[in-house]
Design a protein around this motif. Structure first.
Motif, PDB file in Angstrom:
ATOM      1  N   UNK A   1       0.838  -1.199   0.000  1.00  0.00           N
ATOM      2  CA  UNK A   1       0.000   0.000   0.000  1.00  0.00           C
ATOM      3  C   UNK A   1       0.874   1.250   0.000  1.00  0.00           C
ATOM      4  N   UNK A   2       1.900   1.263   0.836  1.00  0.00           N
ATOM      5  CA  UNK A   2       2.801   2.417   0.899  1.00  0.00           C
ATOM      6  C   UNK A   2       3.460   2.677  -0.453  1.00  0.00           C
ATOM      7  N   UNK A   3       3.900   1.622  -1.112  1.00  0.00           N
ATOM      8  CA  UNK A   3       4.571   1.769  -2.408  1.00  0.00           C
ATOM      9  C   UNK A   3       3.617   2.350  -3.452  1.00  0.00           C
ATOM     10  N   UNK A   4       2.384   1.828  -3.497  1.00  0.00           N
ATOM     11  CA  UNK A   4       1.421   2.325  -4.478  1.00  0.00           C
ATOM     12  C   UNK A   4       1.015   3.766  -4.186  1.00  0.00           C
ATOM     13  N   UNK A   5       0.796   4.068  -2.908  1.00  0.00           N
ATOM     14  CA  UNK A   5       0.434   5.446  -2.548  1.00  0.00           C
ATOM     15  C   UNK A   5       1.546   6.427  -2.915  1.00  0.00           C
ATOM     16  N   UNK A   6       2.803   6.004  -2.763  1.00  0.00           N
ATOM     17  CA  UNK A   6       3.927   6.885  -3.097  1.00  0.00           C
ATOM     18  C   UNK A   6       3.968   7.166  -4.608  1.00  0.00           C
ATOM     19  N   UNK A   7       3.350   6.278  -5.402  1.00  0.00           N
ATOM     20  CA  UNK A   7       3.268   6.475  -6.839  1.00  0.00           C
ATOM     21  C   UNK A   7       1.985   7.215  -7.239  1.00  0.00           C
ATOM     22  N   UNK A   8       1.190   7.614  -6.242  1.00  0.00           N
ATOM     23  CA  UNK A   8      -0.041   8.356  -6.503  1.00  0.00           C
ATOM     24  C   UNK A   8      -1.195   7.474  -6.929  1.00  0.00           C
ATOM     25  N   UNK A   9      -1.114   6.178  -6.630  1.00  0.00           N
ATOM     26  CA  UNK A   9      -2.166   5.242  -7.014  1.00  0.00           C
ATOM     27  C   UNK A   9      -3.091   4.995  -5.830  1.00  0.00           C
ATOM     28  N   UNK A  10      -4.379   5.157  -6.077  1.00  0.00           N
ATOM     29  CA  UNK A  10      -5.407   4.892  -5.059  1.00  0.00           C
ATOM     30  C   UNK A  10      -5.579   3.376  -4.931  1.00  0.00           C
ATOM     31  N   UNK A  11      -5.788   2.915  -3.704  1.00  0.00           N
ATOM     32  CA  UNK A  11      -5.912   1.483  -3.441  1.00  0.00           C
ATOM     33  C   UNK A  11      -7.149   1.250  -2.576  1.00  0.00           C
ATOM     34  N   UNK A  12      -7.926   0.237  -2.941  1.00  0.00           N
ATOM     35  CA  UNK A  12      -9.027  -0.200  -2.078  1.00  0.00           C
ATOM     36  C   UNK A  12      -8.450  -0.974  -0.912  1.00  0.00           C
ATOM     37  N   UNK A  13      -9.024  -0.754   0.267  1.00  0.00           N
ATOM     38  CA  UNK A  13      -8.569  -1.458   1.468  1.00  0.00           C
ATOM     39  C   UNK A  13      -9.666  -2.393   1.932  1.00  0.00           C
TER      40      UNK A  13
END
Length: 79
Positions: free
Chosen positions: A67-79
């Motif tokens: 999640x941290x890696x994707x968020x750092x790339x500006x990608x929204x993630x469902x939790x």
């Protein structure tokens, strides 16, 4: 992390998923969550997949290094 193809789902499941609401990593999303059409409207240009992280609890999923890696790339993630 798993991905799925929304387009390969049967029509009745696609209809259900357009109305379902999911928790998001995006801090601007209201507490009620976000729908797939809302998520798709916010996707980064060129993004072709919807990302999600699962865990034993929301807190466990929220602490995922993926999640941290994707968020750092500006990608929204469902939790």
């Amino acid at each position: 992390m798993r991905t799925f193809s929304y387009l390969t789902l049967p029509t009745h499941l696609r209809n259900l998923l357009t109305q379902a609401s999911f928790v998001s990593s995006d801090d601007s999303v209201p507490e009620r969550g976000t729908t797939i059409p809302e998520y798709k409207a916010r996707m980064k240009e060129g993004q072709k997949q919807i990302y999600y992280v699962s865990g034993a609890s929301k807190a466990a999923a929220s602490s995922s290094p993926v999640l941290d890696r994707l968020k750092s790339q500006g990608i929204e993630v469902y939790i």
